[in-house]
Scaffold this motif. Structure first.
Motif, PDB file in Angstrom:
ATOM      1  N   GLY A  79       8.209 -40.978  24.744  1.00 25.11           N
ATOM      2  CA  GLY A  79       8.102 -42.416  24.527  1.00 25.11           C
ATOM      3  C   GLY A  79       7.315 -42.836  23.308  1.00 25.11           C
ATOM      4  N   ARG A  80       6.771 -41.894  22.526  1.00 22.12           N
ATOM      5  CA  ARG A  80       5.993 -42.219  21.335  1.00 22.12           C
ATOM      6  C   ARG A  80       6.835 -42.010  20.089  1.00 22.12           C
ATOM      7  NH1 ARG A  80       0.478 -41.655  21.758  1.00 22.12           N
ATOM      8  NH2 ARG A  80       0.440 -42.637  19.682  1.00 22.12           N
ATOM      9  N   ASP A  81       6.963 -43.047  19.281  1.00 25.48           N
ATOM     10  CA  ASP A  81       7.670 -42.955  18.009  1.00 25.48           C
ATOM     11  C   ASP A  81       6.769 -42.245  17.014  1.00 25.48           C
ATOM     12  OD1 ASP A  81       9.046 -43.268  15.657  1.00 25.48           O
ATOM     13  OD2 ASP A  81       9.065 -45.453  15.680  1.00 25.48           O
ATOM     14  N   ILE A  82       7.159 -41.048  16.576  1.00 32.56           N
ATOM     15  CA  ILE A  82       6.257 -40.278  15.730  1.00 32.56           C
ATOM     16  C   ILE A  82       6.113 -40.879  14.338  1.00 32.56           C
ATOM     17  CG2 ILE A  82       6.674 -38.152  17.017  1.00 32.56           C
ATOM     18  CD1 ILE A  82       8.396 -37.176  14.719  1.00 32.56           C
ATOM     19  N   ALA A  83       7.087 -41.702  13.913  1.00 34.78           N
ATOM     20  CA  ALA A  83       6.977 -42.335  12.597  1.00 34.78           C
ATOM     21  C   ALA A  83       5.839 -43.342  12.556  1.00 34.78           C
ATOM     22  CB  ALA A  83       8.296 -43.010  12.217  1.00 34.78           C
ATOM     23  N   GLY A  84       5.457 -43.853  13.713  1.00 36.68           N
ATOM     24  CA  GLY A  84       4.374 -44.826  13.768  1.00 36.68           C
ATOM     25  C   GLY A  84       2.994 -44.212  13.834  1.00 36.68           C
ATOM     26  N   LEU A  85       2.909 -42.881  13.761  1.00 36.64           N
ATOM     27  CA  LEU A  85       1.632 -42.184  13.835  1.00 36.64           C
ATOM     28  C   LEU A  85       1.238 -41.662  12.465  1.00 36.64           C
ATOM     29  CD1 LEU A  85       2.356 -40.046  17.038  1.00 36.64           C
ATOM     30  CD2 LEU A  85       1.086 -42.197  16.928  1.00 36.64           C
ATOM     31  N   ASP A  86      -0.073 -41.667  12.168  1.00 32.93           N
ATOM     32  CA  ASP A  86      -0.531 -41.008  10.958  1.00 32.93           C
ATOM     33  C   ASP A  86      -0.598 -39.503  11.212  1.00 32.93           C
ATOM     34  OD1 ASP A  86      -2.826 -40.596  12.491  1.00 32.93           O
ATOM     35  OD2 ASP A  86      -4.028 -42.081  11.413  1.00 32.93           O
ATOM     36  N   GLU A  87      -0.991 -38.729  10.211  1.00 30.15           N
ATOM     37  CA  GLU A  87      -0.983 -37.284  10.354  1.00 30.15           C
ATOM     38  C   GLU A  87      -1.903 -36.821  11.488  1.00 30.15           C
ATOM     39  OE1 GLU A  87      -0.079 -33.632  10.513  1.00 30.15           O
ATOM     40  OE2 GLU A  87       1.046 -35.006   9.229  1.00 30.15           O
ATOM     41  N   THR A  88      -3.042 -37.481  11.647  1.00 30.54           N
ATOM     42  CA  THR A  88      -3.944 -37.133  12.746  1.00 30.54           C
ATOM     43  C   THR A  88      -3.279 -37.388  14.086  1.00 30.54           C
ATOM     44  OG1 THR A  88      -5.897 -37.608  11.401  1.00 30.54           O
ATOM     45  CG2 THR A  88      -6.190 -37.585  13.792  1.00 30.54           C
ATOM     46  N   GLY A  89      -2.579 -38.527  14.186  1.00 32.53           N
ATOM     47  CA  GLY A  89      -1.896 -38.860  15.426  1.00 32.53           C
ATOM     48  C   GLY A  89      -0.762 -37.901  15.727  1.00 32.53           C
ATOM     49  N   ARG A  90      -0.016 -37.503  14.682  1.00 31.62           N
ATOM     50  CA  ARG A  90       1.069 -36.539  14.893  1.00 31.62           C
ATOM     51  C   ARG A  90       0.514 -35.181  15.315  1.00 31.62           C
ATOM     52  NH1 ARG A  90       3.184 -39.251  10.350  1.00 31.62           N
ATOM     53  NH2 ARG A  90       2.464 -37.623   8.907  1.00 31.62           N
ATOM     54  N   ALA A  91      -0.612 -34.785  14.718  1.00 30.32           N
ATOM     55  CA  ALA A  91      -1.226 -33.515  15.100  1.00 30.32           C
ATOM     56  C   ALA A  91      -1.682 -33.549  16.556  1.00 30.32           C
ATOM     57  CB  ALA A  91      -2.404 -33.205  14.181  1.00 30.32           C
ATOM     58  N   ALA A  92      -2.248 -34.677  16.976  1.00 32.98           N
ATOM     59  CA  ALA A  92      -2.693 -34.815  18.363  1.00 32.98           C
ATOM     60  C   ALA A  92      -1.501 -34.786  19.319  1.00 32.98           C
ATOM     61  CB  ALA A  92      -3.479 -36.108  18.533  1.00 32.98           C
ATOM     62  N   LEU A  93      -0.406 -35.430  18.925  1.00 27.81           N
ATOM     63  CA  LEU A  93       0.801 -35.424  19.759  1.00 27.81           C
ATOM     64  C   LEU A  93       1.341 -34.006  19.890  1.00 27.81           C
ATOM     65  CD1 LEU A  93       2.883 -37.286  21.227  1.00 27.81           C
ATOM     66  CD2 LEU A  93       4.227 -37.176  19.123  1.00 27.81           C
ATOM     67  N   ARG A  94       1.394 -33.271  18.774  1.00 33.15           N
ATOM     68  CA  ARG A  94       1.862 -31.883  18.841  1.00 33.15           C
ATOM     69  C   ARG A  94       0.963 -31.037  19.729  1.00 33.15           C
ATOM     70  NH1 ARG A  94       3.077 -32.804  13.230  1.00 33.15           N
ATOM     71  NH2 ARG A  94       1.021 -32.054  12.613  1.00 33.15           N
ATOM     72  N   CYS A  95      -0.326 -31.262  19.645  1.00 33.48           N
ATOM     73  CA  CYS A  95      -1.283 -30.466  20.405  1.00 33.48           C
ATOM     74  C   CYS A  95      -1.081 -30.640  21.910  1.00 33.48           C
ATOM     75  CB  CYS A  95      -2.695 -30.873  20.007  1.00 33.48           C
ATOM     76  SG  CYS A  95      -3.995 -29.944  20.837  1.00 33.48           S
ATOM     77  N   ARG A  96      -0.793 -31.856  22.341  1.00 34.05           N
ATOM     78  CA  ARG A  96      -0.725 -32.157  23.770  1.00 34.05           C
ATOM     79  C   ARG A  96       0.691 -32.146  24.339  1.00 34.05           C
ATOM     80  NH1 ARG A  96      -5.049 -34.564  21.601  1.00 34.05           N
ATOM     81  NH2 ARG A  96      -6.974 -34.641  22.829  1.00 34.05           N
ATOM     82  N   GLN A  97       1.673 -32.494  23.539  1.00 33.68           N
ATOM     83  CA  GLN A  97       3.012 -32.720  24.062  1.00 33.68           C
ATOM     84  C   GLN A  97       4.034 -31.673  23.638  1.00 33.68           C
ATOM     85  OE1 GLN A  97       3.550 -35.181  26.131  1.00 33.68           O
ATOM     86  NE2 GLN A  97       1.738 -36.445  25.850  1.00 33.68           N
ATOM     87  N   LEU A  98       3.661 -30.786  22.705  1.00 35.58           N
ATOM     88  CA  LEU A  98       4.669 -29.950  22.061  1.00 35.58           C
ATOM     89  C   LEU A  98       4.240 -28.490  22.014  1.00 35.58           C
ATOM     90  CD1 LEU A  98       7.355 -30.260  20.393  1.00 35.58           C
ATOM     91  CD2 LEU A  98       5.916 -30.365  18.364  1.00 35.58           C
ATOM     92  N   GLY A  99       5.190 -27.614  22.260  1.00 40.47           N
ATOM     93  CA  GLY A  99       5.021 -26.197  21.983  1.00 40.47           C
ATOM     94  C   GLY A  99       6.095 -25.787  20.995  1.00 40.47           C
TER      95      GLY A  99
END
Length: 240
Positions: A79-99
């Motif tokens: 549900g999170r649009d990754i284009a709306g995140l800065d690099e820190t936000g994308r890194a945090a999303l990858r850390c928690r939501q992605l393998g």
């Protein structure tokens, strides 16, 4: 009258990509990899992407992970649009939501195997002792029991691939991206790794997206789609 409950989050796609387009530089001008590409993967699904070399399969995974930027379109994860995140936000999303299982492994040479595998847990704030225990367990599951203290330099390509897979799954992410996860493995180990990815979808409810040339992987997936310059076409299972 009592209103019906809202639609369960689990019925919504974990991954939703719409209208993706990407070109790369070429000697005769930009070469289009794909355009108007739509893809959704829901919890519990295993989707295999096949296609000729050079059509952009790995690039597509990098765009989904927020490691590359599309020319057009958008990607949302949980549900999170990754284009709306800065690099820190994308890194945090990858850390928690992605393998992510990278084709080139990206195992860190200055960390032993257990610390490589535990890295997603540590970055997410887990206590080191518990993270390392979980890492040793994951290494055993990919066929490397008792190897947590080894250094990456002494491993074969197939062993490095298994470390990368253990690292991608150790934090039970809701979305798993795997780029040729069985490409460097013998048939028996490939089957074991595939079973782990299937179990991640079946038991953990993850959405799993696998780029592969393996007929075994494609046959085991919930559905298989083929990537061409024209987009994605289903080859078995429901449409993309």
């Amino acid at each position: 009258m009592v209103a019906p409950p809202p639609e369960s989050l689990s019925s919504s796609p974990i991954l939703l990509a719409t209208g993706l387009a990407k070109s790369v530089p070429a000697s005769g001008g930009p070469r289009q990899l794909f355009a108007a590409l739509d893809l959704s993967v829901s919890a519990g699904e295993v989707v295999a992407i096949t296609g000729e070399s050079g059509v952009g399969k790995s690039t597509l995974l990098n765009i989904i992970a927020g490691l590359d930027v599309p020319d057009a379109g958008q990607v949302s994860i949980a549900g999170r649009d990754i284009a709306g995140l800065d690099e820190t936000g994308r890194a945090a999303l990858r850390c928690r939501q992605l393998g992510f299982v990278f084709q080139a492994f990206h195992v860190l040479p200055h960390l032993d195997l257990a610390r490589n595998v535990a890295l997603p847990l540590v970055l997410a704030g887990a206590a080191q002792q518990g993270a390392l225990a979980r890492a040793h367990d994951m290494l055993a599951k990919v066929g490397l029991p008792g190897r947590g203290g080894d250094w990456p330099a002494v491993l074969s390509g197939g062993e490095l691939q298994r470390v990368a897979i253990a690292r991608a799954l150790v934090h039970a992410p809701p979305l798993v991206l795997a780029d040729e996860p069985t490409g460097n493995l013998d048939p028996e180990t490939a089957r074991r790794v595939l079973d782990l990815l299937l179990a991640q979808a079946r038991d953990e409810g993850a959405a799993v997206l696998i780029v592969t040339h393996s007929e075994m992987v494609a046959a085991a997936a919930t559905r298989t789609v083929r990537l061409t310059a024209a987009g994605l076409a289903a080859t078995h299972g429901a449409a993309a």
